[in-house]
Every structure is written in C-alpha cells, then in structure tokens.
Design a protein around this motif. Structure first.
Motif, PDB file in Angstrom:
ATOM      1  N   SER A  27       0.827  -1.209   0.000  1.00 34.38           N
ATOM      2  CA  SER A  27       0.000   0.000   0.000  1.00 34.38           C
ATOM      3  C   SER A  27       0.857   1.252   0.000  1.00 34.38           C
ATOM      4  N   TRP A  28       1.920   1.270   0.808  1.00 33.71           N
ATOM      5  CA  TRP A  28       2.816   2.431   0.809  1.00 33.71           C
ATOM      6  C   TRP A  28       3.494   2.582  -0.545  1.00 33.71           C
ATOM      7  N   LEU A  31       1.006   4.073  -2.898  1.00 29.57           N
ATOM      8  CA  LEU A  31       0.806   5.489  -2.589  1.00 29.57           C
ATOM      9  C   LEU A  31       1.942   6.322  -3.181  1.00 29.57           C
ATOM     10  N   TRP A  35       1.451   9.249  -6.061  1.00 29.10           N
ATOM     11  CA  TRP A  35       1.924  10.626  -5.943  1.00 29.10           C
ATOM     12  C   TRP A  35       2.826  10.986  -7.122  1.00 29.10           C
ATOM     13  N   LYS A  56      -7.029   8.000  -6.225  1.00 29.99           N
ATOM     14  CA  LYS A  56      -6.252   6.843  -5.774  1.00 29.99           C
ATOM     15  C   LYS A  56      -5.468   7.176  -4.505  1.00 29.99           C
ATOM     16  N   ILE A  57      -4.869   8.352  -4.480  1.00 29.80           N
ATOM     17  CA  ILE A  57      -4.091   8.773  -3.308  1.00 29.80           C
ATOM     18  C   ILE A  57      -4.979   8.797  -2.075  1.00 29.80           C
ATOM     19  N   ILE A  60      -6.019   5.170  -0.922  1.00 30.10           N
ATOM     20  CA  ILE A  60      -4.927   4.443  -0.267  1.00 30.10           C
ATOM     21  C   ILE A  60      -4.628   5.047   1.105  1.00 30.10           C
ATOM     22  N   GLN A  61      -4.619   6.369   1.186  1.00 26.26           N
ATOM     23  CA  GLN A  61      -4.373   7.013   2.484  1.00 26.26           C
ATOM     24  C   GLN A  61      -5.433   6.605   3.496  1.00 26.26           C
TER      25      GLN A  61
END
Length: 77
Positions: A27-28, A31, A35, A56-57, A60-61
């Motif tokens: 996931s990170w 992300l 970005w 999407k950002i 995920i956040q």
C-alpha cells in the motif's frame, strides 16, 4: 517506552492490512507511485489524470489510516 510505540505502530499496520487485500508495504508503494503519477500529470497539465491519481491517493491514504490529502484546485476536499 519504545516497546509501547512499536506496539501502537504495529497495531495501526495490522488494522490497515485487515481493511485491504494488500500488505502495508504494498500500500505504501502504491501510494508513492500514485503521488509520482499525480506530479507528472500536474506538470503536463492533465486535469483528468490529476483527478484520477488524487482519487487513488485519497483511497490508499484512507486504507492506511493516515491523514487524507485534499486537492482544492481540483475540487476534491
């Protein structure tokens, strides 16, 4: 004290992983890539791709349990 902090961090990571089909590391990574895509779209002036990446950002956040970015210039708060 360090043990308590690590326990809290691991708890947060486990909760995030339970809400998603991906590991916390995946996931990170996603992300970070989202970005990067957003920044490229911004340089190119492609508003539709910027909106796509912004969505999407934010998704995920939210899955990671971190503060969610806003994009006021795109009307996304």
């Amino acid at each position: 004290m360090d043990y308590l902090i690590m326990t809290a961090i691991m708890s947060l990571h486990n909760e995030a992983a339970a809400r998603s089909n991906f590991t916390t590391g995946q996931s990170w990574g996603a992300l970070r890539k989202a970005w990067k895509g957003y920044r490229i779209a911004k340089v190119q002036g492609d508003a539709s791709r910027m909106r796509e990446y912004a969505g999407k950002i934010r998704k995920i956040q939210g899955e990671l349990g971190v503060s969610v970015a806003s994009f006021p210039h795109l009307g996304i708060n």
